[in-house]
Design an enzyme around this catalytic site. Structure first.
Site, PDB file in Angstrom:
ATOM      1  N   GLU A  38      -1.669 -10.231  -5.911  1.00 19.73           N
ATOM      2  CA  GLU A  38      -1.686 -11.033  -7.146  1.00 19.73           C
ATOM      3  C   GLU A  38      -0.918 -10.346  -8.264  1.00 19.73           C
ATOM      4  OE1 GLU A  38      -4.156 -10.121  -5.221  1.00 19.73           O
ATOM      5  OE2 GLU A  38      -5.802 -11.576  -5.195  1.00 19.73           O
ATOM      6  N   GLU A  59       0.831  -1.201   0.000  1.00 20.36           N
ATOM      7  CA  GLU A  59       0.000   0.000   0.000  1.00 20.36           C
ATOM      8  C   GLU A  59       0.870   1.259   0.000  1.00 20.36           C
ATOM      9  OE1 GLU A  59      -2.839  -0.568   3.199  1.00 20.36           O
ATOM     10  OE2 GLU A  59      -3.882  -2.119   2.039  1.00 20.36           O
TER      11      GLU A  59
HETATM   12  N1  THU Z   1      -5.980  -6.721  -2.091  1.00 23.11           N
HETATM   13  C1  THU Z   1      -5.143  -7.633  -2.675  1.00 23.11           C
HETATM   14  O1  THU Z   1      -3.941  -7.624  -2.451  1.00 23.11           O
HETATM   15  N2  THU Z   1      -5.689  -8.538  -3.516  1.00 23.11           N
HETATM   16  C2  THU Z   1      -7.009  -8.561  -3.860  1.00 23.11           C
HETATM   17  O2  THU Z   1      -7.369  -9.226  -4.820  1.00 23.11           O
HETATM   18  C3  THU Z   1      -7.982  -7.822  -3.033  1.00 23.11           C
HETATM   19  C4  THU Z   1      -7.410  -6.656  -2.308  1.00 23.11           C
HETATM   20  C5  THU Z   1      -5.395  -5.721  -1.210  1.00 23.11           C
HETATM   21  C6  THU Z   1      -5.457  -4.324  -1.741  1.00 23.11           C
HETATM   22  C7  THU Z   1      -5.388  -3.520  -0.471  1.00 23.11           C
HETATM   23  O3  THU Z   1      -4.015  -3.388  -0.110  1.00 23.11           O
HETATM   24  C8  THU Z   1      -6.074  -4.390   0.561  1.00 23.11           C
HETATM   25  O4  THU Z   1      -6.090  -5.703   0.020  1.00 23.11           O
HETATM   26  C9  THU Z   1      -7.491  -3.956   0.872  1.00 23.11           C
HETATM   27  O5  THU Z   1      -8.226  -3.796  -0.291  1.00 23.11           O
END
Ligand code: THU
Length: 135
Positions: free
Chosen positions: A59, A48
């Site tokens: 992913e 993030e």
């Molecule tokens: N997130 C992922 O890493 N993969 C996904 O397919 C769904 C969401 C992450 C993005 C963000 O850092 C956190 O999960 C909350 O949305």
């Protein structure tokens, strides 16, 4: 769904990858483990940013790492989250670039199976590279 994938090492890798997530804003750590055609495992975790839209999902980190390392064919994906969340739409489309019917296992933070599915089920009627006319 029946596959001949040995999920266990991929689940372990996805859980380890989840531990390396950088998710101070959402608190939602995600780990992903891709099995490549040559049997390698390439992992990713979400990263993030204080500028929220710049965050990237686990992913897509795994896909970018894999492609950068020379892997373009994938045999399976495991995604680990606290509650079995499935890949977001952007990640589904990113995966579709390199695989049509990729087996996908969604696990929780203990590695328990929440859902066994595949990319065709998660992204039906997808736009794919084959839909583009030759350049
Ligand atoms: N997130 C992922 O890493 N993969 C996904 O397919 C769904 C969401 C992450 C993005 C963000 O850092 C956190 O999960 C909350 O949305």
């Amino acid at each position: 769904m029946t596959t001949n994938i040995d999920w266990h090492p991929l689940v372990t890798a996805a859980l380890e990858a989840r531990q390396r997530a950088y998710a101070p804003y959402s608190g939602y750590a995600v780990g992903a483990a891709l099995l490549t055609a040559d049997g390698s495992i390439v992992t990713g975790s979400n990263v993030e940013n204080a500028v929220y839209p710049l965050g990237i999902c686990a992913e897509r980190v795994a896909v970018a790492r894999a492609v950068h390392e020379g892997h373009r064919r994938f045999r399976a994906l495991v995604v680990a989250t606290v509650n079995g969340g499935t890949p977001c739409g952007a990640c589904r489309q990113t995966l579709r670039e390199f695989a049509a019917k990729l087996p996908i296992l969604i696990v929780d933070a203990q590695g328990r199976t929440v859902l066994e599915t595949d990319l065709a089920e998660l992204l039906p009627h997808a736009f794919s590279p084959q839909d583009l006319p030759p350049a």
